[in-house]
Design an enzyme around this catalytic site. Structure first.
Site, PDB file in Angstrom:
ATOM      1  N   GLU A 170     -20.969 -24.068 -13.971  1.00  0.00           N
ATOM      2  CA  GLU A 170     -20.814 -22.672 -13.559  1.00  0.00           C
ATOM      3  C   GLU A 170     -22.088 -22.154 -12.895  1.00  0.00           C
ATOM      4  O   GLU A 170     -23.209 -22.405 -13.356  1.00  0.00           O
ATOM      5  CB  GLU A 170     -20.468 -21.799 -14.766  1.00  0.00           C
ATOM      6  CG  GLU A 170     -20.260 -20.340 -14.399  1.00  0.00           C
ATOM      7  CD  GLU A 170     -19.482 -19.579 -15.460  1.00  0.00           C
ATOM      8  OE1 GLU A 170     -18.488 -20.117 -15.969  1.00  0.00           O
ATOM      9  OE2 GLU A 170     -19.885 -18.446 -15.782  1.00  0.00           O
ATOM     10  N   PRO A 211     -26.141 -16.048  -5.482  1.00  0.00           N
ATOM     11  CA  PRO A 211     -27.577 -15.791  -5.335  1.00  0.00           C
ATOM     12  C   PRO A 211     -27.810 -14.358  -4.873  1.00  0.00           C
ATOM     13  O   PRO A 211     -26.895 -13.678  -4.430  1.00  0.00           O
ATOM     14  CB  PRO A 211     -27.979 -16.785  -4.265  1.00  0.00           C
ATOM     15  CG  PRO A 211     -26.748 -16.948  -3.428  1.00  0.00           C
ATOM     16  CD  PRO A 211     -25.577 -16.784  -4.359  1.00  0.00           C
ATOM     17  N   TRP A 244     -18.257 -13.625 -10.490  1.00  0.00           N
ATOM     18  CA  TRP A 244     -17.859 -12.486  -9.657  1.00  0.00           C
ATOM     19  C   TRP A 244     -18.606 -11.264 -10.191  1.00  0.00           C
ATOM     20  O   TRP A 244     -18.458 -10.913 -11.362  1.00  0.00           O
ATOM     21  CB  TRP A 244     -16.353 -12.313  -9.827  1.00  0.00           C
ATOM     22  CG  TRP A 244     -15.664 -11.266  -9.009  1.00  0.00           C
ATOM     23  CD1 TRP A 244     -15.391  -9.979  -9.394  1.00  0.00           C
ATOM     24  CD2 TRP A 244     -15.108 -11.409  -7.706  1.00  0.00           C
ATOM     25  NE1 TRP A 244     -14.703  -9.332  -8.418  1.00  0.00           N
ATOM     26  CE2 TRP A 244     -14.513 -10.188  -7.350  1.00  0.00           C
ATOM     27  CE3 TRP A 244     -15.057 -12.466  -6.784  1.00  0.00           C
ATOM     28  CZ2 TRP A 244     -13.878  -9.971  -6.132  1.00  0.00           C
ATOM     29  CZ3 TRP A 244     -14.424 -12.259  -5.581  1.00  0.00           C
ATOM     30  CH2 TRP A 244     -13.845 -11.033  -5.252  1.00  0.00           C
ATOM     31  N   ASP A 271     -16.230  -6.140 -16.837  1.00  0.00           N
ATOM     32  CA  ASP A 271     -16.769  -5.087 -17.693  1.00  0.00           C
ATOM     33  C   ASP A 271     -16.413  -3.731 -17.116  1.00  0.00           C
ATOM     34  O   ASP A 271     -16.704  -3.443 -15.961  1.00  0.00           O
ATOM     35  CB  ASP A 271     -18.294  -5.219 -17.792  1.00  0.00           C
ATOM     36  CG  ASP A 271     -18.652  -6.527 -18.485  1.00  0.00           C
ATOM     37  OD1 ASP A 271     -18.015  -6.841 -19.510  1.00  0.00           O
ATOM     38  OD2 ASP A 271     -19.537  -7.250 -17.959  1.00  0.00           O
ATOM     39  N   GLN A 329     -15.961 -18.947 -23.854  1.00  0.00           N
ATOM     40  CA  GLN A 329     -17.289 -18.351 -23.972  1.00  0.00           C
ATOM     41  C   GLN A 329     -18.183 -19.374 -24.672  1.00  0.00           C
ATOM     42  O   GLN A 329     -17.689 -20.282 -25.350  1.00  0.00           O
ATOM     43  CB  GLN A 329     -17.152 -17.059 -24.813  1.00  0.00           C
ATOM     44  CG  GLN A 329     -18.424 -16.337 -25.118  1.00  0.00           C
ATOM     45  CD  GLN A 329     -19.147 -15.906 -23.873  1.00  0.00           C
ATOM     46  OE1 GLN A 329     -19.721 -16.760 -23.164  1.00  0.00           O
ATOM     47  NE2 GLN A 329     -19.119 -14.619 -23.572  1.00  0.00           N
ATOM     48  N   THR A 371     -29.466 -47.001   6.255  1.00  0.00           N
ATOM     49  CA  THR A 371     -30.351 -47.057   7.406  1.00  0.00           C
ATOM     50  C   THR A 371     -31.631 -47.809   7.061  1.00  0.00           C
ATOM     51  O   THR A 371     -32.252 -48.441   7.917  1.00  0.00           O
ATOM     52  CB  THR A 371     -30.686 -45.633   7.894  1.00  0.00           C
ATOM     53  OG1 THR A 371     -29.502 -44.861   7.851  1.00  0.00           O
ATOM     54  CG2 THR A 371     -31.245 -45.638   9.290  1.00  0.00           C
TER      55      THR A 371
END
Lengths: 646, 646
Positions: B65, B69, B97, B161, B230, B466
């Site tokens: 999770e 930013p 969110w 909330d 939770q 490579t």
């Protein structure tokens, strides 16, 4: 070159990658590149382009003329002849049009159907002749529409012989070939390539040689793409004619018509029809040997070879058109001696491609029909799109039912009596059937001294590639693993390999080992136990006539079993084992037991019951060894199965 | 399992090949098989199916999770973290969110855009959180529609909330997560997989633990597919909760949320928010070391590992969900110690796939973007169909312009100062540029002692593959063949090969040698002379910034340079050299000189002019050696070129 600029090529020629002026991201929008790798330019070019490309490359070529057969049996033979003579690499064949023979009908002997078969089932570029006099505009349009629908792309536009002496020109009718040329261009735009006839000595009905040249020029300027000439007996005749044509502005290809003399009577008949005169020096040779067919043919071959050499050496001739009279020997002999018969030409794909424009992009097929490509083409003829790139990309449309096992181009070349000799006048048990399969594989005569040169699933002797597996195949067939299809594994052989190669040179071809066979439920039970050990390596499909199906194939995914890597190309994978198609093939493969074999015998006869028993109780099995770089494990699988049974 | 039968899988699951009752030709009509080989079932399954499959197979998994930013720079870093942590093989990640942060907007820091980037550009299965309280029905529907449009397929439905103390339930409003679950199922049917939150200690606002369990059951019965809990501090807490859930009929997966303690303050903050109590035995350890971050983290890791072990050993837990707090070290450490971090998991294709449902069938891309996959995804995001099976089958839609070089997910991870240290504060000529390329290849520090770990065309150090070519690459870069992309030839290595392998096991992978570089027109002139000798073997495209294009590629055909052969599958050819796409890539490759390098310097400065000169005058060249079974001839081509120049 008026006739070339008049109707410039509208075919899907890939745009050249001259991006000097294109600005990157925009060029991708405008790209008209082909949707499939052009493995063989031939498939994408129209006839006139092929002709031009051959000429530019300095390649000499030939073409072959045939007339429609009179009987259904003759049609079967003619189609076999197409296959055999097609192997020599003609640029095209053409089929003549005989108004008396109902040439536009659906009869198996009609010009239309023979041309259709040549294009679709033999994969030959084909010109259909068409005459116009004494026909209505609607008749002609109807014939042309039908030709287009069948995938024919080239028409030889002719006047035809007027019916009766009293024939007069009709106003607004089709009085000359030029009327037909104009009609085709008016009604079909640039769809057809059009060929017209030229007469090196002038048309017998023309007022003069010069007047005839003018008619020819009219035909070319009306939209003809090239000219094929009437036969002639001396190379000078043709070369003079060609120069005369060029002098009046005819610049399209002019192809000399070559008539190898094959017999006294056919020569006389032809001369009568064409109103040509046979030169005295030829008459002088022929008359004394007129009853010796072989001698006349040898002379005819000599004469044709030396005339063709003169034509080719002149530098003016790039292609030769042969009046075959539906015979093989003389023409093939001439071509071989000229060095332009190309035995075993490179295969563009592992299977023979069809020449229908709809199938231009087709480059992948299920392996099951490997020996019955005509049946595959027939059963997929209604498809609108053909799989290319990947089988799984196709919307997997339904296969057509193969109800009529007597479609003339699917018919066995061998008559019933011969089949009985090969497959047994009387069967005594399943073992007699094993014996037939084994004889087919080994090429040894059966116990009655007859070689088994075909099977219901293979109308031809064993393929060269299959010969590589002969020893193992013999062993397993003897014990009741009745093989009908197989291929060895190949790990990167050059694409030019004479046995397994295909596609352009410079590439590498690969195969997964494949084995397909009928076998008893007893053997299947043991086989399934053995296959558990090979679960990750071998994919199998096992099905009986009722459709009971046992497989370890992931979902319904096809398995690519033949593929090739070529310079500058995407990967080509022309052959797959497709679980969905296998169920369509299963119906056909089981039905062949009954239709081709059981029905040779009286109803309720023991022989018939034996075949019926096999049909009802055996399973059809296919096995793929996915580990193509390792030694083929399928023989080990079969050995393990027999061991388990013992 | 009510919640599973309620909305049965409507995804395109391939039908099983149980053809017992299907009658051959008909079954091909009804086939619902995939249009592309299922190389990696993960790409085709929805999250709940993946979860079920892992559980059935007994595979343990984890998920991660993250929160969105705060700044654009932090977004760049988070995306790099997604790439790095994605390498460990999480089953999914989720993005929280935050209503205050404009989570549904187009800002580069919004939850929506971060989740979009994770799915589309990092190829990660992603769950977007969404809260519903204080939002209108239209707002929520709008967010969901946008999520769907962006290719997001999973929603974590939360209440969120309430804003302010005074919050009261609205009639017909979204008062609980269950309202959001119902809304999603009503409006979007079965499109989304829905996750809901479970509280092992009961929700802090619930009347009781039992009442909270009832609410959870309501959410599941309303259509949720699985539960993430939770955080909790003792395994017993979770195991009891799980049994209690099962006892009242909740049978969907319940995934424990794991919170590795990473620091004193973050723990305190989280405890405050979640209203959880930290067990005394943990407090006792932490309090004395509260200023020693490393010690706390070590303890947190220990604690998490032992708790996770207990959960996994219980046999009731198959997956673990980690609250990462956007940090890598602790979570990665726990996962590695648990043995469920799968370093270098098998690659389904040679390039990283995108997780957008539109791209589910995509299995072929041009090689040019090998080091810039995000740019490729960006420039093709508007495509409706993605090439599969064969590049040439695609309708070759236009590439989008790459105008904004500062799209945050395309931005270099290194700041300007660091780039200057790597690529030179001051360039003295083309040779200083050669030097930069050479240092990047060798990994040696430049003359100022700085390692060159990225280039405008490669934001990461050299790929392992490579490295196989390192020695030759160093030699040619030193002399002005400035390589930006290459691969060695491979002739059938196992698909499980740790360096070049990809796809399912049991297969074989192949490559044609490839070399792409910038170089001067002087070298190009010599190169073209040399290439004449290799005409049939080497395909080349040579283009300058103006679009002058020199190539020997046949038509506009793509050249497959990576392909794989797998058991029971069609051929997969995931990488091509496509002449059309090359011109779009060319624009991007040249622009990077200016946008990423020249612009580091002042306008009109000598350094900037040197880069500008190269941009204006050099050519971009790509070479393919078609003879993959032989030794790579491209180094010989370059050697011959240098020899010619001497």
């Amino acid at each position: 070159m008026v006739n070339e600029t008049q109707h410039s090529c509208s075919a899907s020629s890939s745009s050249k990658s001259d991006a000097g002026s294109s600005s990157g991201s925009e060029s991708s929008k405008d790209s008209s590149r082909c949707s499939t790798p052009v493995l063989d330019a031939d498939r994408h070019e129209r006839l006139r382009e092929k002709m031009r490309r051959r000429q530019e490359a300095g390649d000499k070529w030939f073409s072959l003329e045939f007339f429609p057969p009179r009987t259904a049996n003759a049609a079967v033979n003619l189609i076999s002849r197409f296959d055999r003579m097609g192997a020599g690499g003609p640029l095209f064949i053409d089929v003549t049009w005989h108004p008396a023979g109902d040439p536009g009908s659906d009869k198996e002997t009609s010009s239309m159907i023979i041309a259709n078969t040549a294009v679709n089932y033999c994969g030959l570029e084909t010109i259909l002749h068409m005459t116009c006099c004494n026909q209505t505009r609607d008749d002609i349009t109807g014939h042309l529409q039908k030709a287009k629908r069948l995938g024919l792309k080239n028409i030889m536009a002719l006047r035809g012989d007027p019916a009766g002496e009293e024939w007069e020109e009709e106003v607004d009718g089709f009085n000359h070939a030029v009327d037909l040329v104009k009609h085709i261009r008016n009604e079909f735009d640039d769809y057809f390539d059009i060929c017209v006839a030229g007469y090196p000595k002038g048309h017998p009905e023309a007022e003069s040689y010069e007047a005839d040249l003018k008619h020819l020029k009219e035909k070319v300027f009306a939209g003809a793409d090239f000219i094929i000439t009437q036969l002639f007996f001396r190379s000078e005749t043709f070369l003079k004619f060609m120069k005369d044509c060029q002098a009046i502005g005819i610049t399209c290809p002019i192809i000399p018509g070559i008539f190898p003399i094959q017999g006294y009577h056919s020569l006389r008949q032809l001369v009568k029809l064409s109103k040509l005169e046979v030169p005295q020096e030829i008459k002088d040779v022929i008359e004394p040997i007129k009853d010796n067919d072989a001698a006349i043919r040898n002379y005819g071959v000599e004469l044709a070879v030396s005339m063709c050499r003169e034509l080719l050496d002149s530098g003016m001739v790039h292609g030769l058109h042969f009046y075959t009279l539906n015979r093989e020997v003389a023409t093939t002999e001439v071509l071989k001696r000229l060095g332009i018969w190309k035995e075993d030409p490179r295969r563009p794909l592992p299977w023979a491609v069809s020449a229908h424009p709809k199938r231009r992009v087709e480059d992948v097929r299920p392996i099951f029909w490997a020996s019955r490509p005509k049946s595959y083409i027939y059963r997929t003829q209604e498809w609108d799109d053909f799989p290319n790139g990947r089988w799984g990309n196709s919307s997997s449309p339904a296969f057509g039912e193969l109800k009529d096992y007597y479609l003339f181009y699917l018919k066995s070349k061998s008559p019933r009596e011969e089949l009985l000799k090969m497959w047994g006048e009387e069967l005594t048990g399943e073992e007699s059937v094993f014996e037939v399969f084994t004889c087919y594989i080994t090429g040894e005569p059966n116990k009655n001294g007859h070689k088994v040169t075909c099977m219901p699933w293979n109308d031809d002797p064993l393929a060269t590639e299959t010969n590589l597996l002969k020893e193992q195949l013999e062993k397993v067939n003897r014990r009741g693993i009745l093989t009908i299809n197989s291929q060895p594994n190949i790990n990167g052989k050059p694409s030019t390999d004479p046995i397994v190669g295909w596609g352009p040179s410079g590439g590498y071809v690969f195969q997964k080992a494949y084995l397909e066979f009928f076998t008893s439920s007893e053997i299947v039970t043991a086989l399934l136990k053995v296959l558990k050990k090979y679960e990750l390596r071998v994919n199998y499909h096992i099905v009986n006539v009722k459709g009971q199906n046992i497989t370890n194939a992931p979902d319904l995914q096809p398995n690519a079993v033949t593929w090739g890597i070529f310079p500058g190309r995407e990967i080509i994978q022309p052959t797959v084992v497709d679980p969905v198609s296998f169920l369509s093939w299963k119906d056909e493969a089981f039905a062949l037991w009954i239709e081709q074999w059981a029905k040779l015998y009286e109803e309720e006869s023991p022989s018939r019951m034996i075949i019926q028993y096999i049909h009802d109780n055996y399973y059809l099995v296919n096995l793929v060894d996915n580990d193509f770089p390792l030694e083929n494990c399928l023989w080990q699988v079969v050995d393990d199965t027999f061991e388990l049974l013992n």
